[in-house]
Design a protein around this motif. Structure first.
Motif, PDB file in Angstrom:
ATOM      1  N   UNK A  68       0.793  -1.219   0.000  1.00 37.49           N
ATOM      2  CA  UNK A  68       0.000   0.000   0.000  1.00 37.49           C
ATOM      3  C   UNK A  68       0.827   1.273   0.000  1.00 37.49           C
ATOM      4  N   UNK A  69       1.980   1.217  -0.654  1.00 30.89           N
ATOM      5  CA  UNK A  69       2.854   2.390  -0.754  1.00 30.89           C
ATOM      6  C   UNK A  69       3.251   2.562  -2.221  1.00 30.89           C
ATOM      7  N   UNK A  70       3.958   3.634  -2.537  1.00 27.33           N
ATOM      8  CA  UNK A  70       4.379   3.789  -3.925  1.00 27.33           C
ATOM      9  C   UNK A  70       5.738   3.125  -4.156  1.00 27.33           C
ATOM     10  N   UNK A  71       6.056   2.933  -5.413  1.00 24.69           N
ATOM     11  CA  UNK A  71       7.281   2.214  -5.787  1.00 24.69           C
ATOM     12  C   UNK A  71       8.539   2.883  -5.256  1.00 24.69           C
ATOM     13  N   UNK A  72       8.558   4.216  -5.251  1.00 26.25           N
ATOM     14  CA  UNK A  72       9.756   4.905  -4.757  1.00 26.25           C
ATOM     15  C   UNK A  72       9.981   4.621  -3.272  1.00 26.25           C
ATOM     16  N   UNK A  73       8.904   4.427  -2.531  1.00 28.15           N
ATOM     17  CA  UNK A  73       9.024   4.097  -1.102  1.00 28.15           C
ATOM     18  C   UNK A  73       9.653   2.722  -0.932  1.00 28.15           C
ATOM     19  N   UNK A  74       9.202   1.753  -1.727  1.00 32.95           N
ATOM     20  CA  UNK A  74       9.783   0.404  -1.650  1.00 32.95           C
ATOM     21  C   UNK A  74      11.260   0.453  -2.041  1.00 32.95           C
ATOM     22  N   UNK A  75      11.583   1.187  -3.087  1.00 34.14           N
ATOM     23  CA  UNK A  75      12.982   1.303  -3.512  1.00 34.14           C
ATOM     24  C   UNK A  75      13.834   1.882  -2.392  1.00 34.14           C
ATOM     25  N   UNK A  76      13.340   2.933  -1.745  1.00 31.13           N
ATOM     26  CA  UNK A  76      14.069   3.575  -0.637  1.00 31.13           C
ATOM     27  C   UNK A  76      14.195   2.624   0.559  1.00 31.13           C
ATOM     28  N   UNK A  77      13.127   1.886   0.884  1.00 30.95           N
ATOM     29  CA  UNK A  77      13.152   0.968   2.030  1.00 30.95           C
ATOM     30  C   UNK A  77      14.021  -0.252   1.745  1.00 30.95           C
ATOM     31  N   UNK A  78      14.077  -0.673   0.491  1.00 34.47           N
ATOM     32  CA  UNK A  78      14.848  -1.867   0.139  1.00 34.47           C
ATOM     33  C   UNK A  78      16.354  -1.609   0.149  1.00 34.47           C
ATOM     34  N   UNK A  79      16.772  -0.401  -0.142  1.00 34.42           N
ATOM     35  CA  UNK A  79      18.211  -0.107  -0.259  1.00 34.42           C
ATOM     36  C   UNK A  79      19.015  -0.529   0.972  1.00 34.42           C
ATOM     37  N   UNK A  80      18.620  -0.144   2.195  1.00 35.71           N
ATOM     38  CA  UNK A  80      19.421  -0.587   3.342  1.00 35.71           C
ATOM     39  C   UNK A  80      19.330  -2.090   3.588  1.00 35.71           C
ATOM     40  N   UNK A  81      18.222  -2.720   3.205  1.00 37.22           N
ATOM     41  CA  UNK A  81      18.088  -4.172   3.361  1.00 37.22           C
ATOM     42  C   UNK A  81      19.037  -4.894   2.409  1.00 37.22           C
ATOM     43  N   UNK A  82      19.167  -4.359   1.219  1.00 41.85           N
ATOM     44  CA  UNK A  82      20.097  -4.932   0.242  1.00 41.85           C
ATOM     45  C   UNK A  82      21.537  -4.723   0.727  1.00 41.85           C
ATOM     46  N   UNK A  83      21.832  -3.521   1.208  1.00 40.10           N
ATOM     47  CA  UNK A  83      23.178  -3.218   1.711  1.00 40.10           C
ATOM     48  C   UNK A  83      23.554  -4.117   2.885  1.00 40.10           C
ATOM     49  N   UNK A  84      22.569  -4.469   3.709  1.00 39.27           N
ATOM     50  CA  UNK A  84      22.825  -5.323   4.879  1.00 39.27           C
ATOM     51  C   UNK A  84      22.810  -6.810   4.532  1.00 39.27           C
ATOM     52  N   UNK A  85      22.520  -7.142   3.283  1.00 41.80           N
ATOM     53  CA  UNK A  85      22.490  -8.542   2.871  1.00 41.80           C
ATOM     54  C   UNK A  85      21.219  -9.279   3.265  1.00 41.80           C
ATOM     55  N   UNK A  86      20.178  -8.536   3.656  1.00 43.27           N
ATOM     56  CA  UNK A  86      18.916  -9.166   4.056  1.00 43.27           C
ATOM     57  C   UNK A  86      17.996  -9.419   2.869  1.00 43.27           C
ATOM     58  N   UNK A  87      18.191  -8.651   1.819  1.00 46.47           N
ATOM     59  CA  UNK A  87      17.434  -8.819   0.572  1.00 46.47           C
ATOM     60  C   UNK A  87      18.416  -8.630  -0.570  1.00 46.47           C
ATOM     61  N   UNK A  88      18.027  -9.098  -1.728  1.00 43.32           N
ATOM     62  CA  UNK A  88      18.895  -8.948  -2.886  1.00 43.32           C
ATOM     63  C   UNK A  88      18.086  -8.830  -4.161  1.00 43.32           C
ATOM     64  N   UNK A  89      18.760  -8.436  -5.197  1.00 42.96           N
ATOM     65  CA  UNK A  89      18.139  -8.357  -6.520  1.00 42.96           C
ATOM     66  C   UNK A  89      18.409  -9.668  -7.240  1.00 42.96           C
ATOM     67  N   UNK A  90      17.374 -10.219  -7.844  1.00 42.70           N
ATOM     68  CA  UNK A  90      17.510 -11.462  -8.598  1.00 42.70           C
ATOM     69  C   UNK A  90      16.924 -11.253  -9.982  1.00 42.70           C
ATOM     70  N   UNK A  91      17.504 -11.927 -10.993  1.00 43.65           N
ATOM     71  CA  UNK A  91      16.950 -11.773 -12.339  1.00 43.65           C
ATOM     72  C   UNK A  91      15.542 -12.354 -12.421  1.00 43.65           C
TER      73      UNK A  91
END
Length: 157
Positions: A68-91
């Motif tokens: 229930x948020x916009x895409x830019x919010x998810x992108x902003x929230x995901x960045x520190x999770x990716x940096x911490x190794x908790x989430x990642x980008x997959x093809x």
């Protein structure tokens, strides 16, 4: 045709006055717990990791719709999770140009730890409540949060 009653002036509606006060206290105490008993994942990180755990890898757009948020919010929230190794980008197999976000094994373990801590806290806080009262509280809290979500999406009537 009946006309709606004007809103009560502050202090003229004891039930809703007490309700808003209790919600303010509730929010403050949750913030206090977040730094101690519950763990170090903030609300946004928890919800994003939980969505990835429940639904698997997903596009930013799909995650935004689910949360229930916009895409830019998810992108902003995901960045520190990716940096911490908790989430990642997959093809994304259907379109090699696209990527999805996915929970990493570390993210899955961290989410499980935080979830277990939160569940234990809920058990402790409601230990002396009869099971039927726990269920009623869950039902009413879910109804209340659904109303908040609808209000946030649609705005005031």
């Amino acid at each position: 045709m009946t006309t709606p009653s004007p809103p009560a002036a502050p202090g003229d509606d004891p039930l809703h006055d007490r309700l808003q006060y209790q919600l303010a206290v509730f929010a403050r105490r949750l913030d206090q717990l977040r730094h101690g008993v519950v763990g170090s994942l903030d609300r946004a990180a928890y919800l994003l990791l939980d969505e990835l755990h429940r639904c698997g890898p997903a596009s930013v757009k799909a995650l935004a719709a689910a949360l229930g948020v916009d895409s830019s919010t998810v992108t902003r929230q995901a960045a520190p999770l990716i940096a911490a190794g908790l989430a990642g980008r997959v093809p994304y197999p259907a379109d090699r140009r696209a990527v999805h976000l996915a929970l990493t094994p570390l993210g899955d373990r961290r989410l499980a730890e935080v979830r277990a801590g939160r569940e234990e806290l809920m058990r402790r806080l409601t230990a002396d409540w009869p099971a039927d009262e726990q269920q009623v509280f869950l039902t009413l809290l879910a109804r209340f949060t659904d109303s908040l979500g609808t209000y946030a999406a649609d705005g005031p009537p």
